[in-house]
Design a protein around this motif. Structure first.
Motif, PDB file in Angstrom:
ATOM      1  N   ASP A  93     -51.749  21.740  89.106  1.00  0.00           N
ATOM      2  CA  ASP A  93     -52.328  22.130  87.820  1.00  0.00           C
ATOM      3  C   ASP A  93     -51.880  21.145  86.741  1.00  0.00           C
ATOM      4  O   ASP A  93     -50.760  20.641  86.775  1.00  0.00           O
ATOM      5  CB  ASP A  93     -51.876  23.544  87.450  1.00  0.00           C
ATOM      6  N   THR A  94     -52.758  20.902  85.781  1.00  0.00           N
ATOM      7  CA  THR A  94     -52.464  19.963  84.691  1.00  0.00           C
ATOM      8  C   THR A  94     -52.254  20.708  83.373  1.00  0.00           C
ATOM      9  O   THR A  94     -52.527  20.172  82.297  1.00  0.00           O
ATOM     10  CB  THR A  94     -53.612  18.944  84.541  1.00  0.00           C
ATOM     11  N   ARG A  95     -51.749  21.923  83.456  1.00  0.00           N
ATOM     12  CA  ARG A  95     -51.606  22.740  82.239  1.00  0.00           C
ATOM     13  C   ARG A  95     -50.748  22.050  81.165  1.00  0.00           C
ATOM     14  O   ARG A  95     -51.055  22.137  79.983  1.00  0.00           O
ATOM     15  CB  ARG A  95     -51.024  24.107  82.613  1.00  0.00           C
ATOM     16  N   PHE A  96     -49.668  21.400  81.573  1.00  0.00           N
ATOM     17  CA  PHE A  96     -48.821  20.711  80.588  1.00  0.00           C
ATOM     18  C   PHE A  96     -49.638  19.704  79.781  1.00  0.00           C
ATOM     19  O   PHE A  96     -49.502  19.605  78.563  1.00  0.00           O
ATOM     20  CB  PHE A  96     -47.661  19.991  81.296  1.00  0.00           C
ATOM     21  N   TYR A  97     -50.504  18.959  80.440  1.00  0.00           N
ATOM     22  CA  TYR A  97     -51.302  17.937  79.762  1.00  0.00           C
ATOM     23  C   TYR A  97     -52.412  18.577  78.943  1.00  0.00           C
ATOM     24  O   TYR A  97     -52.764  18.073  77.867  1.00  0.00           O
ATOM     25  CB  TYR A  97     -51.877  16.961  80.781  1.00  0.00           C
ATOM     26  N   ARG A  98     -52.974  19.680  79.440  1.00  0.00           N
ATOM     27  CA  ARG A  98     -54.033  20.355  78.688  1.00  0.00           C
ATOM     28  C   ARG A  98     -53.500  20.947  77.382  1.00  0.00           C
ATOM     29  O   ARG A  98     -54.144  20.852  76.340  1.00  0.00           O
ATOM     30  CB  ARG A  98     -54.676  21.472  79.526  1.00  0.00           C
ATOM     31  N   LEU A  99     -52.318  21.577  77.449  1.00  0.00           N
ATOM     32  CA  LEU A  99     -51.783  22.243  76.267  1.00  0.00           C
ATOM     33  C   LEU A  99     -51.075  21.272  75.329  1.00  0.00           C
ATOM     34  O   LEU A  99     -50.959  21.550  74.134  1.00  0.00           O
ATOM     35  CB  LEU A  99     -50.830  23.363  76.677  1.00  0.00           C
ATOM     36  N   ALA A 100     -50.571  20.162  75.879  1.00  0.00           N
ATOM     37  CA  ALA A 100     -49.884  19.148  75.070  1.00  0.00           C
ATOM     38  C   ALA A 100     -48.897  19.795  74.098  1.00  0.00           C
ATOM     39  O   ALA A 100     -49.054  19.701  72.871  1.00  0.00           O
ATOM     40  CB  ALA A 100     -50.897  18.294  74.313  1.00  0.00           C
ATOM     41  N   PRO A 101     -47.856  20.454  74.623  1.00  0.00           N
ATOM     42  CA  PRO A 101     -46.918  21.159  73.742  1.00  0.00           C
ATOM     43  C   PRO A 101     -46.133  20.181  72.871  1.00  0.00           C
ATOM     44  O   PRO A 101     -46.010  18.997  73.203  1.00  0.00           O
ATOM     45  CB  PRO A 101     -45.993  21.874  74.734  1.00  0.00           C
ATOM     46  N   PRO A 102     -45.568  20.679  71.767  1.00  0.00           N
ATOM     47  CA  PRO A 102     -44.771  19.797  70.899  1.00  0.00           C
ATOM     48  C   PRO A 102     -43.511  19.334  71.624  1.00  0.00           C
ATOM     49  O   PRO A 102     -43.067  19.963  72.594  1.00  0.00           O
ATOM     50  CB  PRO A 102     -44.443  20.693  69.704  1.00  0.00           C
ATOM     51  N   PRO A 103     -42.896  18.251  71.155  1.00  0.00           N
ATOM     52  CA  PRO A 103     -41.715  17.711  71.836  1.00  0.00           C
ATOM     53  C   PRO A 103     -40.515  18.649  71.827  1.00  0.00           C
ATOM     54  O   PRO A 103     -39.552  18.434  72.565  1.00  0.00           O
ATOM     55  CB  PRO A 103     -41.419  16.417  71.068  1.00  0.00           C
ATOM     56  N   THR A 104     -40.571  19.697  70.993  1.00  0.00           N
ATOM     57  CA  THR A 104     -39.473  20.668  70.956  1.00  0.00           C
ATOM     58  C   THR A 104     -39.504  21.618  72.153  1.00  0.00           C
ATOM     59  O   THR A 104     -38.522  22.322  72.412  1.00  0.00           O
ATOM     60  CB  THR A 104     -39.554  21.492  69.660  1.00  0.00           C
ATOM     61  N   VAL A 105     -40.620  21.648  72.894  1.00  0.00           N
ATOM     62  CA  VAL A 105     -40.748  22.506  74.077  1.00  0.00           C
ATOM     63  C   VAL A 105     -40.165  21.798  75.295  1.00  0.00           C
ATOM     64  O   VAL A 105     -40.426  20.612  75.523  1.00  0.00           O
ATOM     65  CB  VAL A 105     -42.233  22.865  74.330  1.00  0.00           C
ATOM     66  N   ARG A 106     -39.374  22.534  76.077  1.00  0.00           N
ATOM     67  CA  ARG A 106     -38.894  22.018  77.365  1.00  0.00           C
ATOM     68  C   ARG A 106     -39.749  22.666  78.455  1.00  0.00           C
ATOM     69  O   ARG A 106     -39.797  23.888  78.568  1.00  0.00           O
ATOM     70  CB  ARG A 106     -37.414  22.365  77.565  1.00  0.00           C
ATOM     71  N   TRP A 107     -40.406  21.848  79.244  1.00  0.00           N
ATOM     72  CA  TRP A 107     -41.386  22.344  80.226  1.00  0.00           C
ATOM     73  C   TRP A 107     -40.908  21.988  81.632  1.00  0.00           C
ATOM     74  O   TRP A 107     -40.626  20.829  81.928  1.00  0.00           O
ATOM     75  CB  TRP A 107     -42.742  21.698  79.947  1.00  0.00           C
ATOM     76  N   TYR A 108     -40.862  23.000  82.500  1.00  0.00           N
ATOM     77  CA  TYR A 108     -40.453  22.817  83.889  1.00  0.00           C
ATOM     78  C   TYR A 108     -41.573  23.282  84.817  1.00  0.00           C
ATOM     79  O   TYR A 108     -41.969  24.448  84.791  1.00  0.00           O
ATOM     80  CB  TYR A 108     -39.182  23.625  84.197  1.00  0.00           C
ATOM     81  N   ASP A 109     -42.105  22.352  85.606  1.00  0.00           N
ATOM     82  CA  ASP A 109     -43.042  22.696  86.677  1.00  0.00           C
ATOM     83  C   ASP A 109     -42.235  22.912  87.953  1.00  0.00           C
ATOM     84  O   ASP A 109     -41.431  22.048  88.335  1.00  0.00           O
ATOM     85  CB  ASP A 109     -44.049  21.565  86.892  1.00  0.00           C
ATOM     86  N   VAL A 110     -42.453  24.039  88.625  1.00  0.00           N
ATOM     87  CA  VAL A 110     -41.662  24.394  89.802  1.00  0.00           C
ATOM     88  C   VAL A 110     -42.586  24.653  90.975  1.00  0.00           C
ATOM     89  O   VAL A 110     -43.526  25.458  90.881  1.00  0.00           O
ATOM     90  CB  VAL A 110     -40.795  25.648  89.531  1.00  0.00           C
TER      91      VAL A 110
END
Length: 271
Positions: A93-110
């Motif tokens: 899934d490309t959800r991280f790229y679709r949502l493009a969260p701000p740099p303050t968000v820490r995102w972990y794909d597991v």
């Protein structure tokens, strides 16, 4: 660049079906999700995607599901711009790229190690984005995630593949670790699990569904901090006007049967 070869089985193989569904949507005349990264990834994988059982009608359903969960996730991040995101069973899934969260968000794909290894060959690295190669039910992976911020947990297309005791243990561990947050996911009822042979991509992958959930009460009982803020039938998420007339009629008929209508539900839990 040589095509990427894949050898995935059972529930891991279903990620190829959903990836292909997003690609079919992206190249349709009127895309719902418009996931061009999925379309590009399909072109780089050496695999006959026709074997997944994914059709244009099923692809539209995949895109509608993705879009609905994207909106819930985006709404949470809009009010919690320093959240930690756990994208469980991320697949391709490309959800991280679709949502493009701000740099303050820490995102972990597991996801499983072989899945995140394939992700690394297909998708670019971005600041604030990390992948963890582990079964989500091996709870040691949580030790790699800081526990000092609210968590947004996204588990699309995952929960029904878990055994009930593993799924409950996972939810308890997440709630115990973080100060607060939301969990958003789709689930199937026990009837939906019993009807799994009608799900062509699941059948083609040789996967098995295990955990059927018959309402929010079964979820909030897992942990005293959990409460359900939304439980939306898959037949009520909107967008069915984008389906072909035969599939639109089929969805309308199925949604008019109470047991079938509640066989697939999107849940939003808070803790």
């Amino acid at each position: 660049m040589a095509p990427e070869k894949v050898q995935l089985t059972e529930e891991k193989a279903t990620l190829l079906a959903t990836l292909y569904g997003r690609a079919l949507d992206a190249r349709s005349r009127h895309p719902i999700l418009g996931d061009d990264m999925a379309l590009e990834a399909v072109g780089r994988i050496d695999f006959d995607f026709r074997k997944t059982g994914m059709s244009p009608a099923l692809a539209a359903a995949v895109a509608l599901r993705d879009r609905f969960i994207d909106r819930w996730a985006a709404a949470y991040l809009a009010t919690h711009p320093e959240a930690t995101v756990l994208h469980l069973g991320c697949g391709l899934d490309t959800r991280f790229y679709r949502l493009a969260p701000p740099p303050t968000v820490r995102w972990y794909d597991v996801d499983y190690p072989e899945v995140v290894e394939l992700r690394g060959r297909l998708f670019p690295e971005r600041p604030g984005h990390r992948v963890i190669g582990s079964s989500v039910t091996d709870l040691k992976w949580l030790e790699q995630v800081p526990d000092d911020a609210p968590a947004l947990v996204v588990a699309e297309g995952l929960v029904y593949y878990l055994h009930p005791h593993d799924g409950r243990a996972l939810l308890r561990a997440i709630v115990d670790r973080f100060p607060g947050g939301q969990v958003v996911f789709d689930a199937m009822s026990r009837l939906g699990v019993r009807l799994q042979k009608l799900n062509r991509p699941v059948r083609k992958a040789g996967a098995t569904l295990h955990w059927g959930i018959d309402g929010p009460g079964e979820l909030v009982s897992i942990h005293p901090r959990l409460r359900c803020v939304s439980a939306v039938s898959a037949f009520d998420i909107g967008g069915f006007d984008r389906l072909s007339p035969p599939h639109r009629i089929s969805a309308w008929v199925a949604g008019a049967i109470p047991g079938v209508k509640r066989s697939a539900v999107f849940y939003r839990l808070e803790f």
